[in-house]
Design an enzyme around this catalytic site. Structure first.
Site, PDB file in Angstrom:
ATOM      1  N   LYS A   1      88.675  16.227 -98.895  1.00 45.43           N
ATOM      2  CA  LYS A   1      88.800  15.181 -99.909  1.00 45.43           C
ATOM      3  C   LYS A   1      87.406  14.667-100.259  1.00 45.43           C
ATOM      4  CE  LYS A   1      91.087  10.749-100.861  1.00 45.43           C
ATOM      5  NZ  LYS A   1      91.958   9.699-100.295  1.00 45.43           N
TER       6      LYS A   1
ATOM      7  N   LYS B   1      91.082  18.288-102.599  1.00 42.57           N
ATOM      8  CA  LYS B   1      91.197  17.251-103.625  1.00 42.57           C
ATOM      9  C   LYS B   1      89.803  16.813-104.043  1.00 42.57           C
ATOM     10  CE  LYS B   1      93.097  12.585-104.306  1.00 42.57           C
ATOM     11  NZ  LYS B   1      93.745  11.427-103.655  1.00 42.57           N
TER      12      LYS B   1
END
Length: 325
Positions: A194, A247
């Site tokens: 992330k 992500k």
């Protein structure tokens, strides 16, 4: 005459192109993110994300029915509580907003895969993903609350818990807590990779989670790094993750490919709020063909190696696939 290859032969008709197509997006590949807000009745559109809503539990039940009818196999739940405090008590409250939403979703459709975002940022006034001490986000002290949050989601009926906090050791802490309490069948989808991305902008409004100070760069990843992403993914596998996520999606397809090549578990990618809102804004001005762009984007995520895609376009894509069938 010099010989040359006629690659265009296999592009000569629509049906021929279908026959030789290497990657496809199916409804089974889609996960739909949903924001459930405590105390809200009905639904309210999120201004920065046209077509995406905050749902009260009543409207959320109707949304579950629609998603189920479209054949989308899974939801990713985000909760927005009425109250926040320094220890994020609402995150792991038995009757918290996510916990009640999980129960509601399972009542509407027991077969729907319910994935819950596990984090503390929406639940504390600092808006950070861990406990704050003297202006710093502390790692080890945060793990207990993150694990307790995951356990409360499992107890409510979640099929999959998805820690998004990026604290070191959180997958191991969650796996241990779940197993110790008998929830050995609840899977972990780790936000393993992330990034501290500017593409999250609209999500801050959606989740009411903007940091009250500083940023998240001390725990989310530097967008310049790929080798570090592989290290994060492999670490989460060692700690017990069943699935991994990259992500954002659009600017990180090389990272999805790198993770896919070294990991033998399902890999997801998250088509995040900024990516969604940019397409929406350009389409509203007539600059792009929204459907064509979305289909191309989602296909590119599959091409990069994603097994499934978390996207705010899930319902639209499901309808388009149905029209095409």
């Amino acid at each position: 005459m010099t010989a040359f290859r006629r690659h265009r032969r296999l592009r000569a008709s629509a049906n021929l192109r279908r026959m030789v197509r290497e990657h496809r997006v199916a409804v089974d590949d889609l996960v739909y993110p949903v924001f459930v807000q405590e105390g809200l009745r009905g639904k309210e559109e999120i201004s920065a994300m046209p077509g995406v809503y905050h749902f009260g539990l009543d409207a959320f039940r109707r949304e579950v029915a629609e998603v189920s009818e479209l054949g989308i196999p899974a939801l990713l739940l985000f909760g927005i509580p009425l109250e926040k405090d320094e220890l994020s008590h609402s995150a792991y409250d038995e009757h918290g907003v996510v916990q009640e939403a999980v129960r509601a979703a399972k009542e509407e459709n027991p077969d729907l895969v319910v994935i819950t975002d596990v984090c503390l940022c929406q639940y504390n006034p600092a808006g950070h993903c861990g406990i704050v001490r003297d202006g710093k986000i502390v790692n080890d002290e945060s793990l207990d609350l993150i694990a307790q949050t995951a356990l409360s989601h499992a107890q409510a009926g979640a099929d999959v818990v998805a820690p998004s906090d990026m604290m070191d050791g959180r997958v191991a802490a969650i796996r241990d807590r779940l197993d110790e309490n008998g929830w050995t069948d609840v899977a972990i989808l780790s936000y393993a990779v992330k990034y501290a991305s500017a593409f999250y902008g609209p999500f801050r409004e959606a989740a009411h989670s903007a940091p009250a100070f500083g940023d998240r760069k001390t725990y989310q990843m530097d967008p310049a790094n790929v080798r570090e992403a592989v290290k994060e993914a492999l670490t989460d596998l060692e700690e017990g993750a069943d699935m991994l996520m990259v992500k954002p999606a659009l600017s990180y397809m090389d990272v999805t490919r790198a993770v896919r090549e070294v990991c033998d578990v399902p890999v997801a990618t998250y088509n995040v709020s900024g990516e969604y809102s940019m397409v929406k804004a350009a389409a509203a001005r007539g600059w792009i063909d929204e459907r064509a762009v979305v289909e191309e984007m989602l296909t590119s995520f599959k091409r990069a190696g994603a097994d499934f895609i978390i996207t705010y376009y899930a319902k639209d894509m499901a309808r388009w696939l149905r029209e095409r069938a």
